[in-house]
Design a protein around this motif. Structure first.
Motif, mmCIF file in Angstrom:
data_model
loop_
_atom_site.group_PDB
_atom_site.id
_atom_site.type_symbol
_atom_site.label_atom_id
_atom_site.label_comp_id
_atom_site.label_asym_id
_atom_site.label_seq_id
_atom_site.Cartn_x
_atom_site.Cartn_y
_atom_site.Cartn_z
ATOM 1 N N GLY A 265 0.814 -1.206 0.000
ATOM 2 C CA GLY A 265 0.000 0.000 0.000
ATOM 3 C C GLY A 265 0.848 1.257 0.000
ATOM 4 O O GLY A 265 1.912 1.312 0.615
ATOM 5 N N TYR A 266 0.371 2.256 -0.715
ATOM 6 C CA TYR A 266 1.026 3.556 -0.778
ATOM 7 C C TYR A 266 0.005 4.607 -0.388
ATOM 8 O O TYR A 266 -1.148 4.566 -0.833
ATOM 9 C CB TYR A 266 1.524 3.855 -2.198
ATOM 10 C CG TYR A 266 2.591 2.890 -2.663
ATOM 11 C CD1 TYR A 266 3.933 3.162 -2.470
ATOM 12 C CD2 TYR A 266 2.249 1.699 -3.298
ATOM 13 C CE1 TYR A 266 4.907 2.286 -2.892
ATOM 14 C CE2 TYR A 266 3.217 0.807 -3.724
ATOM 15 C CZ TYR A 266 4.545 1.107 -3.520
ATOM 16 O OH TYR A 266 5.516 0.240 -3.935
ATOM 17 N N LEU A 267 0.421 5.563 0.436
ATOM 18 C CA LEU A 267 -0.460 6.615 0.904
ATOM 19 C C LEU A 267 0.093 7.956 0.439
ATOM 20 O O LEU A 267 1.235 8.294 0.728
ATOM 21 C CB LEU A 267 -0.573 6.589 2.426
ATOM 22 C CG LEU A 267 -1.583 7.507 3.068
ATOM 23 C CD1 LEU A 267 -2.995 7.145 2.625
ATOM 24 C CD2 LEU A 267 -1.489 7.422 4.568
ATOM 25 N N TYR A 268 -0.732 8.695 -0.308
ATOM 26 C CA TYR A 268 -0.335 10.000 -0.830
ATOM 27 C C TYR A 268 -1.214 11.072 -0.207
ATOM 28 O O TYR A 268 -2.432 10.949 -0.192
ATOM 29 C CB TYR A 268 -0.509 10.058 -2.347
ATOM 30 C CG TYR A 268 0.276 9.003 -3.097
ATOM 31 C CD1 TYR A 268 1.626 9.185 -3.370
ATOM 32 C CD2 TYR A 268 -0.337 7.832 -3.522
ATOM 33 C CE1 TYR A 268 2.345 8.224 -4.059
ATOM 34 C CE2 TYR A 268 0.373 6.867 -4.216
ATOM 35 C CZ TYR A 268 1.715 7.067 -4.479
ATOM 36 O OH TYR A 268 2.423 6.108 -5.153
ATOM 37 N N GLN A 269 -0.599 12.132 0.304
ATOM 38 C CA GLN A 269 -1.358 13.272 0.813
ATOM 39 C C GLN A 269 -1.478 14.267 -0.329
ATOM 40 O O GLN A 269 -0.489 14.834 -0.776
ATOM 41 C CB GLN A 269 -0.666 13.912 2.011
ATOM 42 C CG GLN A 269 -1.442 15.078 2.570
ATOM 43 C CD GLN A 269 -0.860 15.593 3.862
ATOM 44 O OE1 GLN A 269 -0.490 14.814 4.727
ATOM 45 N NE2 GLN A 269 -0.775 16.894 3.982
ATOM 46 N N LEU A 270 -2.694 14.496 -0.803
ATOM 47 C CA LEU A 270 -2.921 15.336 -1.966
ATOM 48 C C LEU A 270 -3.067 16.817 -1.619
ATOM 49 O O LEU A 270 -2.624 17.669 -2.371
ATOM 50 C CB LEU A 270 -4.163 14.855 -2.717
ATOM 51 C CG LEU A 270 -4.139 13.392 -3.165
ATOM 52 C CD1 LEU A 270 -5.455 13.015 -3.811
ATOM 53 C CD2 LEU A 270 -2.983 13.155 -4.117
ATOM 54 N N ALA A 271 -3.729 17.106 -0.491
ATOM 55 C CA ALA A 271 -3.970 18.506 -0.131
ATOM 56 C C ALA A 271 -4.389 18.586 1.328
ATOM 57 O O ALA A 271 -4.770 17.588 1.943
ATOM 58 C CB ALA A 271 -5.053 19.106 -1.012
ATOM 59 N N VAL A 272 -4.326 19.795 1.864
ATOM 60 C CA VAL A 272 -4.867 20.088 3.186
ATOM 61 C C VAL A 272 -5.966 21.129 2.975
ATOM 62 O O VAL A 272 -5.705 22.215 2.463
ATOM 63 C CB VAL A 272 -3.784 20.615 4.148
ATOM 64 C CG1 VAL A 272 -4.393 20.962 5.491
ATOM 65 C CG2 VAL A 272 -2.679 19.585 4.321
ATOM 66 N N LEU A 273 -7.189 20.770 3.339
ATOM 67 C CA LEU A 273 -8.361 21.597 3.092
ATOM 68 C C LEU A 273 -9.011 22.006 4.399
ATOM 69 O O LEU A 273 -8.920 21.281 5.387
ATOM 70 C CB LEU A 273 -9.383 20.816 2.263
ATOM 71 C CG LEU A 273 -8.861 20.087 1.038
ATOM 72 C CD1 LEU A 273 -9.874 19.079 0.549
ATOM 73 C CD2 LEU A 273 -8.552 21.083 -0.045
ATOM 74 N N THR A 274 -9.687 23.129 4.409
ATOM 75 C CA THR A 274 -10.457 23.536 5.580
ATOM 76 C C THR A 274 -11.911 23.176 5.319
ATOM 77 O O THR A 274 -12.537 23.718 4.405
ATOM 78 C CB THR A 274 -10.319 25.042 5.847
ATOM 79 O OG1 THR A 274 -8.937 25.330 6.044
ATOM 80 C CG2 THR A 274 -11.090 25.441 7.092
ATOM 81 N N LEU A 275 -12.437 22.232 6.093
ATOM 82 C CA LEU A 275 -13.804 21.745 5.941
ATOM 83 C C LEU A 275 -14.454 21.629 7.307
ATOM 84 O O LEU A 275 -13.776 21.600 8.331
ATOM 85 C CB LEU A 275 -13.808 20.361 5.274
ATOM 86 C CG LEU A 275 -13.125 20.229 3.920
ATOM 87 C CD1 LEU A 275 -13.003 18.764 3.544
ATOM 88 C CD2 LEU A 275 -13.903 20.988 2.867
ATOM 89 N N VAL A 276 -15.779 21.514 7.321
ATOM 90 C CA VAL A 276 -16.494 21.221 8.559
ATOM 91 C C VAL A 276 -16.531 19.705 8.705
ATOM 92 O O VAL A 276 -16.985 18.996 7.810
ATOM 93 C CB VAL A 276 -17.919 21.806 8.535
ATOM 94 C CG1 VAL A 276 -18.678 21.401 9.784
ATOM 95 C CG2 VAL A 276 -17.868 23.314 8.418
ATOM 96 N N CYS A 277 -16.047 19.211 9.831
ATOM 97 C CA CYS A 277 -15.938 17.772 10.061
ATOM 98 C C CYS A 277 -17.316 17.148 10.254
ATOM 99 O O CYS A 277 -18.149 17.681 10.989
ATOM 100 C CB CYS A 277 -15.063 17.504 11.279
ATOM 101 S SG CYS A 277 -14.828 15.743 11.625
#
Length: 108
Positions: A8-20
C-alpha cells in the motif's frame, strides 16, 4: 519459488479547511489517496485498488469519498491557491516609514 503480494502507498494530496462530519468543527482536513499495488519479487507492478478519504486533523475522524468528489475538492483547492504553493495569502510589506525600511525606529 515465486514471491508475490501487495503493498500500500499513501499519498497526501492537499490540506483543506472543511467542517468535520464527526466532530462538527471547522478544521483542516487532509485529502489522501491510498493505492494498493500488486508486487512480484517485491517490485510493484500495477495498482489494483485506489481509494480516497479525508481525515480531520482535530478529531482524527476519516471519511471515504468517491474519486469524483476528491477531484472536485482538488480543483477547488487549486483554484483557491491562485498560484501560491503554500496555500496562504502573500505577506504584505511594511508601510513606508515603518521599521526595517531604512529609517531608525529609535530616533526621535
Amino acid at each position: 519459488m515465486i514471491i508475490f503480494g501487495t503493498r500500500g502507498y499513501l499519498y497526501q494530496l492537499a490540506v483543506l479547511t472543511l467542517v468535520c462530519g464527526w466532530c462538527g468543527n471547522p478544521s483542516a482536513h487532509t485529502l489522501r489517496k491510498r493505492v494498493t499495488k500488486f508486487t512480484l519479487f517485491f517490485v510493484p507492478l500495477f495498482p489494483f485498488s485506489t481509494k480516497y478519504a479525508t481525515q480531520c486533523t482535530f478529531c482524527g475522524g476519516e471519511q471515504r469519498i468517491p474519486k469524483e468528489q476528491a477531484e472536485q475538492l482538488l480543483a477547488q483547492h487549486a483554484a483557491s491557491q491562485d498560484g501560491n504553493p503554500f496555500g496562504q495569502s502573500p505577506q504584505q510589506g511594511y508601510a513606508s516609514g515603518a521599521p526595517g525600511q531604512g529609517q531608525n525606529p529609535y530616533q526621535h
